[in-house]
Design a protein around this motif. Structure first.
Motif, PDB file in Angstrom:
ATOM      1  N   PRO A  53       4.243  -8.233   0.941  1.00 34.61           N
ATOM      2  CA  PRO A  53       4.062  -7.065   1.817  1.00 34.61           C
ATOM      3  C   PRO A  53       4.525  -7.274   3.251  1.00 34.61           C
ATOM      4  CG  PRO A  53       1.941  -8.058   1.206  1.00 34.61           C
ATOM      5  CD  PRO A  53       2.977  -8.667   0.331  1.00 34.61           C
TER       6      PRO A  53
ATOM      7  N   GLN B 260       7.590  -5.193   5.072  1.00 27.53           N
ATOM      8  CA  GLN B 260       7.385  -4.453   6.324  1.00 27.53           C
ATOM      9  C   GLN B 260       8.318  -4.945   7.422  1.00 27.53           C
ATOM     10  OE1 GLN B 260       3.079  -3.406   7.328  1.00 27.53           O
ATOM     11  NE2 GLN B 260       2.776  -4.873   5.690  1.00 27.53           N
TER      12      GLN B 260
ATOM     13  N   LEU C 129       6.935  -1.505  -1.240  1.00 29.63           N
ATOM     14  CA  LEU C 129       5.659  -1.874  -0.629  1.00 29.63           C
ATOM     15  C   LEU C 129       4.494  -1.231  -1.375  1.00 29.63           C
ATOM     16  CD1 LEU C 129       4.245  -3.354   1.701  1.00 29.63           C
ATOM     17  CD2 LEU C 129       4.535  -1.285   3.086  1.00 29.63           C
TER      18      LEU C 129
END
Length: 418
Positions: free
Chosen positions: A294, A298, A326
């Motif tokens: 994750p 990001q 995600l």
């Protein structure tokens, strides 16, 4: 200086210094709960003395010295042996600096890191680890932590109290984990640093839109973790995310402290050194050849924005694909809300509105101000100004940040004018 002004100033100083003070006290007294109590005693002393005598030239040093004296008094009252007393007295007075070359098995001799691994100990639940660490190291109130996690404030307060009791009962040492245990202990530490950074990047309450000191501390901890865990791609991913997001600070607020949204920012003000550092961290993570987690996803989203010279050049199709990824590895309503924004930018506001409307019945989003804020933005772009105004007004009532509330009310006013 008025007493109210002194108290506000002290509150600001305390937010900056409290984590360092609690970390130093925890090393001395070997108990997280006692360390926080002693730190609070120090704050009370500061409020009493500084209101009369004024704020000292170096308030951080004054607080640390006073706190250590409180710790020394506590140890003396505990009736330790003379030898142990002398050892701990020496420990209180000495200044501890990391020696990166001397101890490869313990390369991050840092009170804050020592405390963060202690408060993230496996003896605590994941929720308790995050709440306690944000409270002690992030200096966040229970209200701010509750806002970050979208849970009731009493729940957070109970987690913190129980966590301190558990650490004391289990006699968890205030120390760094052995290298063999590092990977297992790392995920909760990364989560805490991530939330600490987010609270600084967009403060959930108060009169300031950003709290750079909190972001700087989170980034400092992240960089050190990247040095001691170079083979962990998610560490590099989180560092990359923080580096790139930090690059926007100069452009995120106006001269009067008003928020400036991403698409309206002057990108010439972005710090390109931090962007290059962030992109380099992504490359280091990619070279490890492991699946994206994750934080790395990001960071890749942030990199899309960083690589675009103008807002119109942003690759929203790629960003929406990254949010799809995600949502697979870290599904949550907040991720889904961000995915809706990306989809609206790539394929139109009606597509984003469809995703957002599906979140309206999500219990955890009931009081989350960004849901009506995003929905209002979509409705405004679709020409549904009256509905958009109501959404912005609702978002303003839910926001606890003064600057953000003012921005939302301005947007509502603009809809009414049109």
């Amino acid at each position: 200086m008025k007493e109210s002004t002194v108290h506000r100033t002290i509150d600001g100083i305390w937010r900056i210094e409290s984590a360092k003070i609690i970390a130093a006290l925890a090393r001395i007294v070997r108990d997280v709960g006692i360390a926080e109590d002693l730190a609070q005693d120090t704050l009370i002393i500061a409020l009493e003395r500084w209101s009369d005598a004024g704020i000292p030239d170096n308030p951080g040093a004054w607080l640390m010295t006073t706190a250590k004296r409180r710790a020394f008094d506590h140890l003396r009252r505990s009736k330790l042996s003379d030898r142990k007393y002398e050892e701990l007295g020496w420990e209180i007075d000495r200044q501890q600096e990391p020696d990166w070359d001397e101890a490869l098995d313990d390369p991050f001799d840092d009170d804050l890191l020592r405390l963060i691994f202690t408060t993230c100990h496996p003896v605590l639940s994941a929720e308790a680890r995050v709440a306690l660490t944000l409270r002690l190291l992030g200096g966040l109130t229970t209200e701010e932590i509750a806002s970050a996690y979208l849970v009731p404030e009493p729940t957070v307060a109970q987690r913190i109290v129980r966590a301190k009791r558990t650490l004391t009962a289990a006699r968890v040492p205030i120390e760094l984990p052995p290298k063999a245990e590092l990977p297992a202990r790392l995920s909760s530490v990364l989560e805490v640093i991530y939330l600490m950074f987010n609270e600084g990047y967009a403060a959930s309450s108060g009169g300031n839109w950003i709290r750079p000191v909190l972001c700087e501390e989170a980034l400092r901890l992240g960089r050190i973790l990247a040095e001691i865990a170079p083979d962990e791609p998610e560490v590099h991913g989180l560092v990359a995310l923080m580096e790139i997001q930090s690059s926007r600070f100069m452009a995120r607020v106006s001269s009067s402290g008003e928020p400036i949204l991403l698409m309206d920012q002057n990108r010439a003000l972005w710090d390109h050194l931090l962007i290059r550092r962030g992109l380099a961290a992504i490359e280091r993570a990619e070279r490890l050849g492991r699946a994206f987690g994750p934080y790395l996803i990001q960071a890749s989203i942030a990199a899309c924005h960083a690589r675009a010279s103008t807002a119109s050049e942003t690759d929203w199709v790629r960003i929406s694909a990254l949010y799809d990824a995600l949502s697979q590895v870290a599904p949550s309503p907040v991720v889904e809300l961000n995915r809706a924004v990306a989809l609206s930018m790539a394929f139109g506001p009606e597509v984003g509105l469809e995703v957002v409307d599906a979140l309206l019945q999500e219990p955890s989003m009931k009081n989350y101000h960004l849901l009506p804020s995003v929905r209002g933005d979509f409705l405004m772009k679709l020409g549904r100004k009256q509905e958009a105004r109501l959404e912005f007004e609702r978002a303003a009532t839910l926001s606890r940040n003064e600057k953000e509330r003012e921005l939302l009310l301005r947007r509502a006013s603009d809809c009414a004018a049109e």
